[in-house]
Design an enzyme around this catalytic site. Structure first.
Site, short mmCIF file in Angstrom:
data_model
loop_
_atom_site.label_atom_id
_atom_site.label_comp_id
_atom_site.label_asym_id
_atom_site.label_seq_id
_atom_site.Cartn_x
_atom_site.Cartn_y
_atom_site.Cartn_z
N THR A 1 0.84 -1.21 0.00
CA THR A 1 0.00 0.00 0.00
C THR A 1 0.87 1.25 0.00
OG1 THR A 1 -1.62 -1.18 1.31
CG2 THR A 1 -1.88 1.19 1.20
N TYR A 43 8.21 -0.07 7.80
CA TYR A 43 7.46 1.19 7.66
C TYR A 43 8.42 2.31 7.30
CZ TYR A 43 4.01 4.75 9.03
OH TYR A 43 3.13 5.81 9.05
#
Ligand code: UDP
Length: 325
Positions: free
Chosen positions: A95, A149
């Site tokens: 994503t 991340y």
């Protein structure tokens, strides 16, 4: 102006939409409601200047169709929170990196101003205080999922800046330091809504590690104001800019403050990182923003203090509990 806000049904995105509409702009939201919620923007749907499209940023055709008529793009759609990245790493990485690539491709094709929200996670294991934009990022081992991340968001920044270098596409990469405020859910690990929910329901307040780690929390209204001003600032194009609040607090002190603010009888319970997250989890001990660049570019100085933030979040959570009861 007409803005496309990806992730506009999320916590920060929904506050941004309200601000843009208040300023008299047209706003289109693209959100797949994976971590965002219709409830965050449902009240905007009657507004003729507002349009909501429920779809993923990974749908290239849809993204192109929506970027083309917009004047500028706020790309906020992203996997959020350390907890989610650890629990669903494949989806999170796809994503973040896939979404940014697709939205940036469209912005580049139609020559649109493009802002992507990055994160102070990008500084990784660095221990400098405060962090400034050109400091080294210190990568953790790839075996530790948390650092995915930071890595993915760093690639987003690289890609956006690459477009600036190659074709002068006006891109801006604000690095947000722990944004907090009404509508943020504790579901994905964010500490303040979690502590407030725990305090209000009388459950133990769960401090991870020994609680001596600290953070600097910034109210979402200050963040949104900075995002809007950055898109209007030509000197910000092609740059990474820290946005946050320098007021620092340890997680232990935060737990005490929330407990006393809510008058809660909840015990404060320390939980080892390995149990809270994953084996070998590494936390950042301190994360303080150097705001010199933001001050120089857009006169940024946060107006709301931690007490304002906590009062707002407690009010919001109390309302949510009454509403859901
Ligand atoms: N944290 C905690 N208890 C919780 C959730 C988070 O003690 O229930 C800690 C977390 O380990 C970190 C800090 O609070 O040290 C901030 O966590 P958050 O997920 O809000 O943001 P981060 O700064 O890690 O991105």
């Amino acid at each position: 102006m007409h803005f496309l806000v990806t992730g506009g049904a999320g916590f920060i995105g929904s506050h941004l939409c309200e601000r843009l509409l208040r300023d008299g702009h047209n706003v289109t939201v693209l959100d797949d409601l994976s971590t965002g919620a219709y409830a965050n923007v449902g009240h905007l749907e009657g507004n003729p200047s507002f349009r909501m499209v429920i779809d993923t940023v990974l749908n290239r055709e849809r993204v192109e169709e929506l970027v083309k008529p917009a004047d500028a793009v706020f790309h906020l759609a992203s996997a959020v929170g350390v907890k989610l990245v650890i629990e669903q790493p494949v989806k999170a990485i796809k994503t973040i990196m896939g979404g940014t690539e697709i939205v940036l491709d469209a912005a580049a094709r139609f020559r649109k101003r493009f802002l992507v929200t990055s994160t102070s996670e990008v500084y990784g294991k660095g221990s400098k205080v405060p962090f400034s934009e050109n400091d080294d990022t210190v990568q953790g081992a790839t075996a530790i999922r948390r650092w995915a991340y930071a890595g993915a968001k760093a690639m987003d920044e690289f890609l956006a800046l690459a477009h600036w270098h190659e074709t002068r596409l006006p891109v801006i990469c604000p690095r947000l330091f722990n944004t907090v405020g009404p509508r943020q859910t504790g579901r994905y690990g964010m500490v303040i809504p979690r502590f407030v929910n725990q305090a209000l329901s009388g459950e133990p307040i769960t401090v991870y590690g020994d609680g001596t780690q600290s953070r600097c929390f910034c109210h979402v209204h200050d963040v949104v104001d900075a995002l809007v001003k950055l898109t209007e600032c030509r000197d910000a194009f092609g740059r990474v800019v820290n946005i946050g609040n320098p007021e620092e607090i340890t997680i232990n002190a935060l737990a005490e403050r929330i407990k006393s603010l809510t008058g809660s009888a909840s015990p404060i319970r320390h939980i080892p990182y390995d149990v809270a997250y994953e084996e070998g989890f590494e936390d950042m001990v301190r994360r303080v923003p150097d705001l010199t660049l933001a001050a120089k570019l857009i006169g940024f100085a946060p107006r709301l203090r931690l007490d304002d933030i906590l009062n707002d979040v407690v009010g919001d959570r109390r309302n949510a509990r009454t509403f859901n009861a």
